[in-house]
Write an enzyme that holds these catalytic residues in place. Structure first.
Site, PDB file in Angstrom:
ATOM      1  N   HIS A 139     -10.336  46.636 -28.064  1.00 40.73           N
ATOM      2  CA  HIS A 139     -10.026  48.065 -28.000  1.00 40.73           C
ATOM      3  C   HIS A 139     -11.223  48.912 -27.557  1.00 40.73           C
ATOM      4  O   HIS A 139     -11.064  50.070 -27.220  1.00 40.73           O
ATOM      5  CB  HIS A 139      -9.501  48.545 -29.364  1.00 40.73           C
ATOM      6  CG  HIS A 139      -8.127  48.031 -29.647  1.00 40.73           C
ATOM      7  ND1 HIS A 139      -7.439  48.309 -30.804  1.00 40.73           N
ATOM      8  CD2 HIS A 139      -7.289  47.256 -28.912  1.00 40.73           C
ATOM      9  CE1 HIS A 139      -6.257  47.715 -30.760  1.00 40.73           C
ATOM     10  NE2 HIS A 139      -6.145  47.076 -29.630  1.00 40.73           N
ATOM     11  N   HIS A 144      -4.402  49.038 -20.827  1.00 44.05           N
ATOM     12  CA  HIS A 144      -3.627  49.454 -19.650  1.00 44.05           C
ATOM     13  C   HIS A 144      -2.841  50.728 -19.935  1.00 44.05           C
ATOM     14  O   HIS A 144      -2.089  51.186 -19.090  1.00 44.05           O
ATOM     15  CB  HIS A 144      -2.692  48.334 -19.200  1.00 44.05           C
ATOM     16  CG  HIS A 144      -3.384  47.271 -18.402  1.00 44.05           C
ATOM     17  ND1 HIS A 144      -4.248  46.365 -18.964  1.00 44.05           N
ATOM     18  CD2 HIS A 144      -3.368  46.984 -17.067  1.00 44.05           C
ATOM     19  CE1 HIS A 144      -4.718  45.554 -18.027  1.00 44.05           C
ATOM     20  NE2 HIS A 144      -4.200  45.909 -16.860  1.00 44.05           N
ATOM     21  N   THR A 196     -13.198  53.240 -21.546  1.00 51.14           N
ATOM     22  CA  THR A 196     -14.348  52.979 -20.686  1.00 51.14           C
ATOM     23  C   THR A 196     -14.550  51.460 -20.636  1.00 51.14           C
ATOM     24  O   THR A 196     -14.245  50.760 -21.605  1.00 51.14           O
ATOM     25  CB  THR A 196     -15.633  53.612 -21.237  1.00 51.14           C
ATOM     26  OG1 THR A 196     -16.022  52.896 -22.413  1.00 51.14           O
ATOM     27  CG2 THR A 196     -15.444  55.089 -21.578  1.00 51.14           C
ATOM     28  N   TRP A 198     -17.374  50.050 -20.473  1.00 52.38           N
ATOM     29  CA  TRP A 198     -18.662  49.698 -21.088  1.00 52.38           C
ATOM     30  C   TRP A 198     -18.484  49.246 -22.535  1.00 52.38           C
ATOM     31  O   TRP A 198     -17.503  49.584 -23.189  1.00 52.38           O
ATOM     32  CB  TRP A 198     -19.619  50.909 -21.095  1.00 52.38           C
ATOM     33  CG  TRP A 198     -19.953  51.425 -19.740  1.00 52.38           C
ATOM     34  CD1 TRP A 198     -19.619  52.636 -19.217  1.00 52.38           C
ATOM     35  CD2 TRP A 198     -20.704  50.741 -18.719  1.00 52.38           C
ATOM     36  NE1 TRP A 198     -20.109  52.768 -17.944  1.00 52.38           N
ATOM     37  CE2 TRP A 198     -20.784  51.617 -17.609  1.00 52.38           C
ATOM     38  CE3 TRP A 198     -21.318  49.486 -18.639  1.00 52.38           C
ATOM     39  CZ2 TRP A 198     -21.445  51.276 -16.441  1.00 52.38           C
ATOM     40  CZ3 TRP A 198     -21.980  49.146 -17.472  1.00 52.38           C
ATOM     41  CH2 TRP A 198     -22.043  50.034 -16.392  1.00 52.38           C
ATOM     42  N   SER A 202     -16.276  52.685 -27.597  1.00 55.09           N
ATOM     43  CA  SER A 202     -15.274  53.721 -27.321  1.00 55.09           C
ATOM     44  C   SER A 202     -14.058  53.602 -28.233  1.00 55.09           C
ATOM     45  O   SER A 202     -13.318  54.564 -28.395  1.00 55.09           O
ATOM     46  CB  SER A 202     -14.860  53.715 -25.848  1.00 55.09           C
ATOM     47  OG  SER A 202     -14.408  52.442 -25.472  1.00 55.09           O
ATOM     48  N   HIS A 298     -21.355  40.734 -31.765  1.00 52.93           N
ATOM     49  CA  HIS A 298     -20.388  39.950 -30.987  1.00 52.93           C
ATOM     50  C   HIS A 298     -21.085  38.803 -30.254  1.00 52.93           C
ATOM     51  O   HIS A 298     -20.591  37.679 -30.223  1.00 52.93           O
ATOM     52  CB  HIS A 298     -19.674  40.854 -29.978  1.00 52.93           C
ATOM     53  CG  HIS A 298     -18.604  40.130 -29.231  1.00 52.93           C
ATOM     54  ND1 HIS A 298     -17.331  40.016 -29.708  1.00 52.93           N
ATOM     55  CD2 HIS A 298     -18.631  39.439 -28.060  1.00 52.93           C
ATOM     56  CE1 HIS A 298     -16.606  39.294 -28.864  1.00 52.93           C
ATOM     57  NE2 HIS A 298     -17.374  38.934 -27.849  1.00 52.93           N
ATOM     58  N   HIS A 401      -3.199  36.585 -29.384  1.00 55.33           N
ATOM     59  CA  HIS A 401      -2.314  36.936 -30.500  1.00 55.33           C
ATOM     60  C   HIS A 401      -2.070  35.810 -31.504  1.00 55.33           C
ATOM     61  O   HIS A 401      -1.848  36.086 -32.680  1.00 55.33           O
ATOM     62  CB  HIS A 401      -0.997  37.503 -29.946  1.00 55.33           C
ATOM     63  CG  HIS A 401      -1.189  38.843 -29.293  1.00 55.33           C
ATOM     64  ND1 HIS A 401      -0.922  39.082 -27.965  1.00 55.33           N
ATOM     65  CD2 HIS A 401      -1.668  40.015 -29.795  1.00 55.33           C
ATOM     66  CE1 HIS A 401      -1.211  40.347 -27.672  1.00 55.33           C
ATOM     67  NE2 HIS A 401      -1.671  40.929 -28.759  1.00 55.33           N
ATOM     68  N   GLU A 605     -20.328  45.515 -53.762  1.00 53.87           N
ATOM     69  CA  GLU A 605     -19.685  44.612 -54.732  1.00 53.87           C
ATOM     70  C   GLU A 605     -19.592  43.191 -54.174  1.00 53.87           C
ATOM     71  O   GLU A 605     -19.342  42.250 -54.914  1.00 53.87           O
ATOM     72  CB  GLU A 605     -18.251  45.077 -55.062  1.00 53.87           C
ATOM     73  CG  GLU A 605     -18.126  46.467 -55.626  1.00 53.87           C
ATOM     74  CD  GLU A 605     -18.162  47.560 -54.544  1.00 53.87           C
ATOM     75  OE1 GLU A 605     -18.462  47.249 -53.372  1.00 53.87           O
ATOM     76  OE2 GLU A 605     -17.916  48.726 -54.877  1.00 53.87           O
TER      77      GLU A 605
HETATM   78  C1  HEM Z   1      -1.191  43.469 -35.587  1.00 50.06           C
HETATM   79  C2  HEM Z   1      -1.926  43.137 -34.578  1.00 50.06           C
HETATM   80  C3  HEM Z   1      -1.581  43.342 -33.117  1.00 50.06           C
HETATM   81  C4  HEM Z   1      -0.551  44.024 -32.559  1.00 50.06           C
HETATM   82  C5  HEM Z   1       0.558  44.765 -33.269  1.00 50.06           C
HETATM   83  C6  HEM Z   1      -0.704  43.925 -31.135  1.00 50.06           C
HETATM   84  C7  HEM Z   1       0.161  44.492 -30.216  1.00 50.06           C
HETATM   85  C8  HEM Z   1      -0.050  44.524 -28.873  1.00 50.06           C
HETATM   86  C9  HEM Z   1       0.779  45.223 -27.923  1.00 50.06           C
HETATM   87  C10 HEM Z   1       2.050  45.997 -28.273  1.00 50.06           C
HETATM   88  C11 HEM Z   1       0.228  45.061 -26.699  1.00 50.06           C
HETATM   89  C12 HEM Z   1       0.714  45.641 -25.394  1.00 50.06           C
HETATM   90  C13 HEM Z   1       1.801  44.824 -24.804  1.00 50.06           C
HETATM   91  C14 HEM Z   1       2.191  45.323 -23.461  1.00 50.06           C
HETATM   92  O1  HEM Z   1       1.488  45.053 -22.481  1.00 50.06           O
HETATM   93  O2  HEM Z   1       3.230  45.958 -23.374  1.00 50.06           O
HETATM   94  C15 HEM Z   1      -0.948  44.255 -26.874  1.00 50.06           C
HETATM   95  C16 HEM Z   1      -1.776  43.896 -25.853  1.00 50.06           C
HETATM   96  C17 HEM Z   1      -2.918  43.149 -26.016  1.00 50.06           C
HETATM   97  N1  HEM Z   1      -3.396  42.613 -27.179  1.00 50.06           N
HETATM   98 FE1  HEM Z   1      -2.586  42.855 -28.997  1.00 50.06          FE
HETATM   99  N2  HEM Z   1      -1.822  43.199 -30.850  1.00 50.06           N
HETATM  100  C18 HEM Z   1      -2.382  42.828 -32.033  1.00 50.06           C
HETATM  101  C19 HEM Z   1      -3.508  42.063 -32.187  1.00 50.06           C
HETATM  102  C20 HEM Z   1      -4.284  41.580 -31.171  1.00 50.06           C
HETATM  103  C21 HEM Z   1      -5.386  40.696 -31.332  1.00 50.06           C
HETATM  104  C22 HEM Z   1      -5.904  40.102 -32.669  1.00 50.06           C
HETATM  105  C23 HEM Z   1      -5.894  40.458 -30.119  1.00 50.06           C
HETATM  106  C24 HEM Z   1      -7.074  39.548 -29.873  1.00 50.06           C
HETATM  107  C25 HEM Z   1      -7.873  39.579 -28.900  1.00 50.06           C
HETATM  108  C26 HEM Z   1      -5.106  41.219 -29.162  1.00 50.06           C
HETATM  109  C27 HEM Z   1      -5.324  41.273 -27.789  1.00 50.06           C
HETATM  110  C28 HEM Z   1      -4.542  41.948 -26.891  1.00 50.06           C
HETATM  111  C29 HEM Z   1      -4.825  42.051 -25.479  1.00 50.06           C
HETATM  112  C30 HEM Z   1      -6.003  41.469 -24.721  1.00 50.06           C
HETATM  113  C31 HEM Z   1      -3.798  42.815 -24.933  1.00 50.06           C
HETATM  114  C32 HEM Z   1      -3.663  43.258 -23.491  1.00 50.06           C
HETATM  115  C33 HEM Z   1      -4.224  44.646 -23.333  1.00 50.06           C
HETATM  116  C34 HEM Z   1      -3.911  45.255 -22.005  1.00 50.06           C
HETATM  117  O3  HEM Z   1      -2.935  44.867 -21.376  1.00 50.06           O
HETATM  118  O4  HEM Z   1      -4.661  46.129 -21.579  1.00 50.06           O
HETATM  119  N3  HEM Z   1      -4.139  41.878 -29.848  1.00 50.06           N
HETATM  120  N4  HEM Z   1      -1.084  43.947 -28.199  1.00 50.06           N
END
Ligand code: HEM
Length: 918
Positions: A139, A144, A196, A198, A202, A298, A401, A605
């Site tokens: 994040h 996107h 961003t 970087w 952010s 990281h 995920h 704690e």
């Molecule tokens: C409760 C936890 C999480 C929820 C509810 C969640 C939900 C989502 C959703 C809704 C999207 C966008 C799907 C779309 O393209 O329409 C997404 C994208 C993504 N998630 Fe998660 N996510 C979770 C945890 C994680 C974790 C732990 C990672 C680990 C790296 C992750 C990595 C990503 C990545 C890389 C994308 C793509 C972002 C993009 O397209 O710019 N997410 N996630």
């Protein structure tokens, strides 16, 4: 020997010790060099983007809200709304459409068949903090943004789908609004980053001025926070007001709170040293420092935890410490290079066996220096002539995920027994803050610290994400979406992806996995065509992984490039990573703090739970610190009790039966390190050959007045009492045994063990039916083997000396004149005598019912010489005389309840003092 394998060769070098590790790091460096040359493709018109950007004075020493002006000559580089770049050539990056292969094979079928989690598969080398951390980082880097609301992709539900028949609608990624029909005609579809690019925090600070303003308090450089330490929340959604709050759940609430508190701690420190500084100055510096700290955590903590391989550790440390121009690491690397550059270099010759091409590249003059130059960082930002942005391929490999569990298990601090289980579904959005509030951050950090995330493999996608309800959108299947996104955005399918990033393509499904069920499903879904395998599916299917890697080499190849680039190209991690820009306090803060320090600072704690834990992302457990012996008696007791016994307490129904002596597996699930320290903790994997199962409690020893014995017999506030039976009571009779450890300030603990008799008390299962002693008679028909009993070779295997107990007091003072008993007796107190049934039952239930504070044994001691006789009459007479002469020296009282635990069974170690060692 030339190894022909699809997979990268450097892992094979690691087993050759330091030089091998350095060689592996060199190959990784070589790989990165090639990627930097071939795999960075810009899709942005930066000249156009730079128009109108003015880099003011502040931006020379501070990160701007929207990420502009990091590179003063190309100010839009890396800023918000810049297009994602590519790591594959543009011709390979054209997205798939419905007219072509977008829906083939059916992505929902891929989800149902290859992603669906039947049973949770944990990644046991890391903890659940590692999962929320990476989402927190993602994040910071990429988004996107909201999807398009028109023209959905309609995915037909495959036959047998649990949702029935019809279609599943998936929104498309919002198209780039600024495409020029003419100028961009050669480009595949492009998308813009809503954060961003970087590594600038952010996710906390926002990617524009408005968001940034909303998170600041505008006082002393701080971020806004409520008086109870929670983040202000949005009135409607209940989600914290922070830089980026999509896809919110409990793990993110914890991370955002922690690093908001950290920002404010940094601001406090700066304010202290620069009392006249403005709010803006304090804010800017605190942001720089906090962001750099996150980047360092990281680089040198999260990454080596998730890819725990020495070659990687070296590369990652060089990435960071190189940037800091840390002379120690650089010297080490340079010493290694001197060894490897010569013409008869063992290393180059060895590499040639595995990978002749790489060996040749390394043997060209200057190649090694060049790679290491890259490894140890730059004093100027270096984007290798391609403006820095993150890429679609980078986004694709972070679709992690499967790391998520379906539920958060919550524990009391120190405990191993689940106190509450909350489905992650119920920790989302506004619920996250309520849970954080109700449970308290300390319990949650502890709980995340001791539980595992899911492993990054096929059929391990959390069910809740396959049935995710999204506000204003409805229910979605994120696994289906993950597959569609890569296809839609032109991330090549797996095999082409590998070719594009310089890896060997696979030649058959069997290269990926040997698991017959997975193979059948892969072949069925992909119609026997390896070229159709989706990028994500292939990555999750890779079972050949370098040692310690939680993911495979395809994802890793993309990390090598982007992880380094995030640092190398950023002015604030290179040229401006200086005391002048950060302040000296700032540089020190970044360099001297770890994730453990950050958690500990804000959740004191957890001090004990974090003792000895050097990587917060690895499962927390018992770690014995180097200076353990010097600790105070009660601190040692608490460490072993909390991080040893309580941490591994058997959950209801999991306590092994008394007959079951194979506990190795259980112990090995618990990490305790440096275990062969004297006395208190057994070596890893050690199994007690007998007395395998026990209940244990902490104790105080209250001395009786007027006895002559010295040392800990004069009283000891802290100790451990382990009560066990020799073997299976139904087999061999009930043979109670006791081990008592008394902790001593600044010295090794004192230990004694005692039995009733070697063969026990027959059918009487009342643990307190008889008194126990450290001296027992030899028995002719004793079935267990006396020598095994005390696990040592001794001329007097049935006698233990207690001399060491008499030599030193619990406060560590040595006795100048030692008075040692020859025999001690542990006499059950009236409070426990006759309390329990003699019928067959599990004695641990009895012990676990005793309340804290129960006086349990009176200790009697004699100094009459132990005399034996082959004539039973005399033998008994001597024994009676000793017993009659024994004086009460004190009482052992429980200072906790008894619990049974893997540590109490197999981890704790009671040294036996042999008579000849006196
Ligand atoms: C409760 C936890 C999480 C929820 C509810 C969640 C939900 C989502 C959703 C809704 C999207 C966008 C799907 C779309 O393209 O329409 C997404 C994208 C993504 N998630 Fe998660 N996510 C979770 C945890 C994680 C974790 C732990 C990672 C680990 C790296 C992750 C990595 C990503 C990545 C890389 C994308 C793509 C972002 C993009 O397209 O710019 N997410 N996630």
């Amino acid at each position: 020997m030339i190894i022909n394998s699809v997979w990268v060769t450097w892992p094979a070098l690691v087993k050759y010790g330091t030089l091998g590790v350095a060689g592996a790091a060199l190959i990784i460096g070589l790989e990165r060099g090639e990627l930097l040359e071939n795999n960075m493709i810009s899709t942005e018109d930066f000249e156009l983007a730079n128009e109108g950007i003015v880099c003011d004075e502040r931006s020379h020493t501070a990160r701007t809200e929207d990420g502009t002006c990091n590179i003063l000559e190309n100010p839009s580089e890396g800023s918000v709304h810049m297009r994602f770049g590519r790591n594959v050539e543009l011709q390979a990056a054209f997205g798939e459409t419905e007219d072509g292969t977008l829906l083939s094979p059916n992505p929902r079928e891929v989800s149902n068949s290859l992603m669906k989690r039947e049973q949770f598969k944990p990644a046991t080398s890391v903890n659940f903090i590692a999962a929320s951390w990476i989402q927190f980082m993602v994040h910071d880097w990429v988004s996107h943004g909201p999807n398009a609301t028109d023209n959905d992709i309609e995915v037909p539900l495959p036959s047998g789908d649990p949702l029935g028949t019809g279609v599943m609608s998936v929104q498309r990624t919002t198209a780039d609004p600024d495409r020029s029909v003419e100028d961009d005609a050669y480009l595949p579809a492009t998308y813009r980053n809503h954060n961003t690019h970087w590594w600038d925090g952010s996710q906390l600070y926002g990617s524009n001025k408005e968001t940034n303003d909303s998170v600041r308090s505008f006082e002393d450089g701080k971020l806004a926070i409520e008086s109870d330490g929670t983040l202000p929340t949005d009135f409607w959604s209940g989600v914290p007001v922070t830089g980026f709050s999509d896809n919110w759940w409990l793990g993110l609430s914890m991370m955002h709170q922690l690093f908001t508190l950290e920002h404010n701690a940094i601001a406090d420190k700066l304010k202290e040293n620069y009392p006249n500084a403005t709010d803006q100055w304090l804010f800017d510096k605190s942001r720089l420092i906090n962001s750099a700290l996150m980047a360092k955590i990281h680089t040198v903590e999260w990454t080596p935890a998730i890819i725990a391989n020495p070659a990687l550790e070296l590369s990652m440390e060089a990435n960071w410490w190189g940037i800091a121009r840390n002379p120690e690491t650089r010297d080490l690397i340079q010493n290694v290079t001197d060894d490897i550059k010569g013409p008869n270099s063992w290393l180059i010759n060895t590499i040639a066996l595995f990978d002749p091409e790489k060996a040749e590249q390394l043997s060209t003059p200057g190649a090694i220096d060049h790679i290491l130059g890259g490894l140890v960082g730059q004093s100027k930002p270096n984007n290798y002539d391609v403006p820095y942005v993150l890429t679609e391929e980078f986004v694709a490999v972070y679709r992690m995920h499967p790391l998520l569990r379906d539920a958060v298990d919550i524990y009391d601090i120190g405990s191993n027994v689940v106190s509450e289980r909350i489905n992650i579904e119920d920790t989302r959005d506004g619920d996250a803050e309520d849970i954080l509030d109700n449970q308290g951050g300390d319990r949650l950090w502890y709980s995340f610290g001791i539980t595992h995330p899911g492993s990054l493999t096929l059929n391990n996608y959390p069910e809740f994400l396959r049935n995710l309800s999204m506000p204003l959108i409805g229910d979605i299947d994120l696994a289906t979406i993950d597959i569609i996104r890569d296809r839609e955005r032109g991330v090549p399918r797996y095999n082409e992806f590998r070719r594009q990033i310089g890896l060997n393509p696979i030649t058959k499904f069997e290269d990926l996995t040997e698991d017959p069920t997975t193979l059948t499903e892969l072949k069925r879904v992909y119609n026997n065509d390896i070229e159709q395998i989706d990028a994500l599916v292939g990555q999750l299917a890779e079972t050949v992984r370098p040692d310690g890697f939680a993911f495979g080499e395809t994802a890793f190849q993309v990390f090598i490039l982007n992880a380094s680039r995030r640092l190398m190209t950023d002015r604030f991690y290179t040229e401006s990573y200086t005391p002048e820009v950060y302040t000296q306090e700032g540089i020190d803060w970044v360099e001297n703090n770890t994730m453990v320090d950050v958690i500990r600072r804000h959740f004191p704690e957890l001090e004990l739970s974090l003792t000895g834990v050097d990587n917060a992302f690895k499962p927390w457990g018992l770690k014995i610190p180097d200076n353990y012996k010097e600790w105070s008696a009660c601190d040692k007791e608490q460490l072993l009790w909390t991080n040893g016994a309580m941490r591994t307490e058997y959950d209801a129904g999991e306590r092994p039966g008394l007959t079951d002596v194979d506990i190795g597996g259980l112990i090995n699930t618990v990490l305790w390190e440096k275990v062969n320290r004297k006395d208190d903790v057994a070596p890893l994997g050690y199994e007690k050959p007998i007395h395998a199962h026990a209940a244990m409690a902490t104790t105080t020893f209250e001395p009786a007045s007027g006895h002559p014995y010295t040392g800990v017999f004069k009283g000891a506030e802290c100790g451990l009492l382990r009560l066990s039976v020799t073997g299976d009571p139904n087999d061999r009779g009930f043979a109670p045994g006791l081990a008592w450890k008394v902790f001593v300030d600044g010295r090794n603990s004192r230990n004694v063990s005692a039995l009733y008799t070697l063969s026990g008390q027959g059918g009487n299962h009342d643990f307190f039916a008889n008194e126990l002693s450290q001296y027992v008679d030899k028995e002719v028909n004793e079935t267990l083997g006396t020598t095994a009993l005390f696990s040592l070779v001794s001329t007097k295997p049935t006698t233990l000396s207690v001399e060491k107990m008499a030599k030193v007091r619990a406060d560590g003072t040595k006795e100048s004149s030692v008075v040692t008993p020859t025999q001690v007796y542990f006499v059950p107190r009236p409070e426990v005598k006759g309390l329990f049934s003699s019928a067959s039952h599990d004695f641990r239930d009895d012990l676990e019912s005793l309340p804290e504070g129960t006086p349990i044994y009176d200790v009697y001691a004699t100094s009459e010489k132990i005399r034996t006789s082959i004539f039973p009459y005399f033998h008994k007479k001597y024994a009676k005389s000793r017993r009659d002469s024994a004086k009460k020296v004190g009482t052992i009282r429980l200072s906790s309840e008894f619990i049974s635990s893997a540590f109490g069974d197999g981890g704790v170690f009671f040294n036996h003092q042999r008579v000849e060692d006196q």
